[in-house]
Each structure stands twice: as C-alpha cells, then as structure tokens.
Design an enzyme around this catalytic site. Structure first.
Site, PDB file in Angstrom:
ATOM      1  N   GLY A 160       0.815  -1.211   0.000  1.00 13.62           N
ATOM      2  CA  GLY A 160       0.000   0.000   0.000  1.00 13.62           C
ATOM      3  C   GLY A 160       0.841   1.250   0.000  1.00 13.62           C
ATOM      4  O   GLY A 160       2.067   1.192  -0.126  1.00 13.62           O
ATOM      5  N   GLY A 211       1.307   4.931   2.143  1.00 12.07           N
ATOM      6  CA  GLY A 211       0.960   5.754   3.300  1.00 12.07           C
ATOM      7  C   GLY A 211       1.283   7.195   2.982  1.00 12.07           C
ATOM      8  O   GLY A 211       1.599   7.512   1.833  1.00 12.07           O
ATOM      9  N   SER A 212       1.199   8.067   3.974  1.00 11.07           N
ATOM     10  CA  SER A 212       1.567   9.442   3.727  1.00 11.07           C
ATOM     11  C   SER A 212       3.063   9.463   3.397  1.00 11.07           C
ATOM     12  O   SER A 212       3.865   8.916   4.136  1.00 11.07           O
ATOM     13  CB  SER A 212       1.270  10.300   4.959  1.00 11.07           C
ATOM     14  OG  SER A 212       1.919   9.780   6.098  1.00 11.07           O
ATOM     15  N   PHE A 213       3.431  10.024   2.294  1.00 16.05           N
ATOM     16  CA  PHE A 213       4.829  10.225   1.885  1.00 16.05           C
ATOM     17  C   PHE A 213       5.648   8.964   1.647  1.00 16.05           C
ATOM     18  O   PHE A 213       6.872   9.017   1.680  1.00 16.05           O
ATOM     19  CB  PHE A 213       5.583  11.095   2.901  1.00 16.05           C
ATOM     20  CG  PHE A 213       4.839  12.326   3.280  1.00 16.05           C
ATOM     21  CD1 PHE A 213       4.634  13.331   2.356  1.00 16.05           C
ATOM     22  CD2 PHE A 213       4.325  12.483   4.554  1.00 16.05           C
ATOM     23  CE1 PHE A 213       3.939  14.475   2.692  1.00 16.05           C
ATOM     24  CE2 PHE A 213       3.619  13.617   4.897  1.00 16.05           C
ATOM     25  CZ  PHE A 213       3.427  14.619   3.957  1.00 16.05           C
ATOM     26  N   GLY A 214       5.016   7.822   1.406  1.00 15.60           N
ATOM     27  CA  GLY A 214       5.853   6.660   1.130  1.00 15.60           C
ATOM     28  C   GLY A 214       5.072   5.411   0.780  1.00 15.60           C
ATOM     29  O   GLY A 214       3.854   5.375   0.894  1.00 15.60           O
ATOM     30  N   VAL A 273       4.374   1.303   1.336  1.00 13.99           N
ATOM     31  CA  VAL A 273       4.419   0.374   2.460  1.00 13.99           C
ATOM     32  C   VAL A 273       4.647  -1.047   1.925  1.00 13.99           C
ATOM     33  O   VAL A 273       3.941  -1.507   1.022  1.00 13.99           O
ATOM     34  CB  VAL A 273       3.115   0.426   3.287  1.00 13.99           C
ATOM     35  CG1 VAL A 273       3.199  -0.494   4.494  1.00 13.99           C
ATOM     36  CG2 VAL A 273       2.821   1.858   3.735  1.00 13.99           C
ATOM     37  N   LYS A 294       7.283   1.363   6.056  1.00 11.82           N
ATOM     38  CA  LYS A 294       6.987   2.491   5.168  1.00 11.82           C
ATOM     39  C   LYS A 294       8.313   3.100   4.749  1.00 11.82           C
ATOM     40  O   LYS A 294       9.078   3.582   5.572  1.00 11.82           O
ATOM     41  CB  LYS A 294       6.123   3.528   5.888  1.00 11.82           C
ATOM     42  CG  LYS A 294       5.790   4.710   4.984  1.00 11.82           C
ATOM     43  CD  LYS A 294       4.616   5.513   5.507  1.00 11.82           C
ATOM     44  CE  LYS A 294       5.063   6.559   6.510  1.00 11.82           C
ATOM     45  NZ  LYS A 294       3.931   7.371   6.997  1.00 11.82           N
ATOM     46  N   ASP A 340      -5.277  12.452  10.047  1.00 10.90           N
ATOM     47  CA  ASP A 340      -5.558  11.673   8.838  1.00 10.90           C
ATOM     48  C   ASP A 340      -6.325  10.392   9.188  1.00 10.90           C
ATOM     49  O   ASP A 340      -5.976   9.298   8.737  1.00 10.90           O
ATOM     50  CB  ASP A 340      -4.252  11.366   8.098  1.00 10.90           C
ATOM     51  CG  ASP A 340      -4.470  11.092   6.609  1.00 10.90           C
ATOM     52  OD1 ASP A 340      -5.578  11.384   6.097  1.00 10.90           O
ATOM     53  OD2 ASP A 340      -3.539  10.584   5.956  1.00 10.90           O
TER      54      ASP A 340
END
Ligand SMILES: *[C@@H]1O[C@H](CO)[C@@H](O)[C@H](O)[C@H]1NC(C)=O
Ligand SMILES: *[C@@H]1O[C@H](CO)[C@@H](O)[C@H](O)[C@H]1NC(C)=O
Ligand SMILES: *[C@@H]1O[C@H](CO)[C@@H](O)[C@H](O)[C@H]1NC(C)=O
Length: 287
Positions: free
Chosen positions: A40, A42-45, A47, A63, A173
């Site tokens: 998946g 995530g925020s800024f990266g 996973v 992440k 978030d």
C-alpha cells in the site's frame, strides 16, 4: 522484552531504539523492495511487507519514505516523535526507524511497524480497495458487531491520543486506510505522518505555524474548517471519525461518485432516517 535485549539503532536519537536494522536488512526483508511485497501507500511513502529473521521470523510492515518530497523527512520526524512516547492497544506499534544511506549513496528513511494480518479497514469495507493480489484470507463483509467493535477501538485510540498521552496529539488523517486490523480483529490506528502535538487541548494551534506546513489530510475526511484556514484541533479528528462511522454503517465512501450536486454522505444518511429523527438531525446539524 525481546526488543530491549537488542542493541540500539540509528533511530535511538529519535527515541525509537528497538531493533537495529540497516538498509541492507530491510532490502533483504522485502526481497529488494519487490513489487510483490508492496502492500500500500501511506503518507509520503510506499508500504512493504517484510520478513525479518534476525532472531526468529517476524512479519513487519515498513513504510519507505519518498524523500523526493521535502515534507517526507518532516513526516518521518513527526511520526517518530508521535510514536516514541505513546503506547496503546489500539495504536499500531512502531518497532524501529531506519535513517541511513542506500547502496547508491542516497538518503534512505523507513519506519518499521508490527505487521497487521487482517489488512486495513478500507479493504474490509470496499471491494474497490482490494488489490488484485489481495490475499484470500482477508476479512470480508464485516458484520455489525465487528463494525461496532472497530468503531469502539478507534474511539479508544483517539481518546488516548487527545486526552491521555503526555501532550495531546492530533492524528490529522483518520480514515479507513489508516485503520489496521490485527489477527483477532482488534483495530489499530496507524500512519502518524501528519500527526501534530498540541501544547494544550484547549488551545488549538494555528495551521500555518513555522514548524508545520499546511495540514493536508484526505479529501472527504478533513474537516471543512481546515480548508478555510481554521485551527488544528482534536475536534478535527473527531470530524474525521464521524465520517468514518457513517462510512462503516453505510458502506459508502465520502468520495463516492453518487455524492454530487448537493448530495453528500451526511445528507445520504439523513434522508434514510425516519421523519422524526430527520427533523431532529437537520435542526441539530444546521442550526
Ligand atoms: C484475521 O486473521 C486471522 C489470522 O490470519 C484469521 O485466522 C482470521 O480469520 C481473520 N479474521 C477474519 C474476520 O477474517
Ligand atoms: C459477527 O462475526 C463474528 C466473527 O465472524 C462472529 O463471531 C459473530 O457471532 C458475528 N455476529 C453476528 C451478530 O453475526
Ligand atoms: C477529551 O478532550 C476533549 C477536548 O479535546 C474534551 O472535549 C473531552 O471531553 C475529553 N474527554 C475526556 C473523556 O476527558
């Protein structure tokens, strides 16, 4: 206990001194960050799922921050800061942080968490969120009891963050993609990349202070006041939580195609209510 026996890591200056992992270890654990281990974003990266076999085999999620965006490093620090001092059964456990240099000499930063076998709430609620290679064992069609239990778990996590950690933390978030499900279906809140400390819960902090960029949560879940220069507060998370509840009960995302031209998730739920409740809700919401 086991974590304490292991030596401290490069992450120790950030307070997350648990497992010691190098870039090479993470590369090996994810089979060279292979696409098949990508689970998946995530925020800024991105996973990845990984398997560590330092002492015994252990599944982890990591992440890997995309450092091309300047906010990614900041989010790495935010997340380490937020997670180093908090511990709760309904928060994803950060095992370690790795701040290093890859084999090409580029900066490399990653956060390593406990792996949550039953995936994200998103995948359990929506077929469209399920990748083609979604493992067959992930839960589908949560029943009402399971949904209510998940809602209670998330509420416990928010209560802890807002009212019982040493300084109030705003997650910023809250959405199904950031709610992860354990093997016994305990829900844990994850991804603290946008999280912020507040000095005091009763004293909201400005969204545009020098230390933080403009808060950008996720469309559909971010409270309307954030888009209008409003202040960051624990109430913002509570708004997102409300949307999450409506989504869990209706199965509709706030960004569903049907929500156009005046119809939104709130109105969709109100129109489904019996008349007596409808009047009450309209009065309550739009007074
Ligand atoms: C969650 O994961 C565990 C372990 O993989 C599995 O046994 C269980 O059936 C899953 N829960 C649901 C509701 O599918
Ligand atoms: C909901 O699902 C769980 C797990 O499959 C099961 O144990 C429980 O009995 C179900 N509850 C209802 C009300 O169907
Ligand atoms: C938690 O904090 C909020 C304000 O951020 C407050 O409204 C609420 O009553 C508090 N809850 C408890 C249980 O103290």
């Amino acid at each position: 206990r086991k974590a304490r026996e292991l030596k401290s890591t490069s992450g120790s200056s950030l307070g997350v001194s648990l497992l010691k992992l190098s870039y090479g270890d993470l590369l090996k654990a994810t089979d060279g960050f292979s696409a098949s281990n990508l689970i998946g974003f995530g925020s800024f990266g991105s996973v990845y799922k990984g398997v560590l076999n330092q002492h015994e085999e252990r599944n982890v999620a990591m992440k890997v921050l995309n450092l091309q965006t300047s906010r990614a490093s900041k989010s790495f620090i935010s997340e380490c800061e937020a997670l180093k001092s908090i511990r709760h059964r309904n928060l994803v456990k950060l095992l370690t942080a790795c701040s290093s240099i890859d084999f090409q000499g580029n900066d490399f930063k990653a956060l390593v968490y406990e792996f949550m076998v039953n995936g994200s709430l998103d995948e359990s609620l929506h077929i469209s969120a399920q990748g083609v290679d979604r493992p067959a064992n992930l839960p589908k069609n949560l029943n009402l009891t399971q949904r209510v239990n998940i809602a209670i778990d998330v509420a416990c996590a928010l209560d802890y963050l807002h009212n019982h950690s040493h300084m109030p933390i705003v997650h910023c978030d809250i959405k199904p993609n950031n709610i992860l499900l354990d093997s016994d279906m305990t829900a844990c809140v994850g991804d603290f990349g946008l999280a912020r400390y507040l000095r005091d819960a009763s004293c909201p902090s400005p969204l545009h202070d020098s230390s933080s960029n403009v808060i950008k949560g996720t469309i559909g879940y971010t409270p309307p006041e954030y888009g209008m220069g409003g202040e960051l507060s624990t109430y913002g998370d509570v708004y997102s939580y409300g949307i999450l509840l409506l989504e869990m009960l209706t199965g509709k995302m706030p960004t569903d195609d049907m929500f156009k031209g005046g119809m939104d998730l709130h109105n969709f739920v109100i129109t489904a209510l019996p008349d007596m409740w409808k009047k009450y809700m309209i009065h309550y919401l739009f007074k």
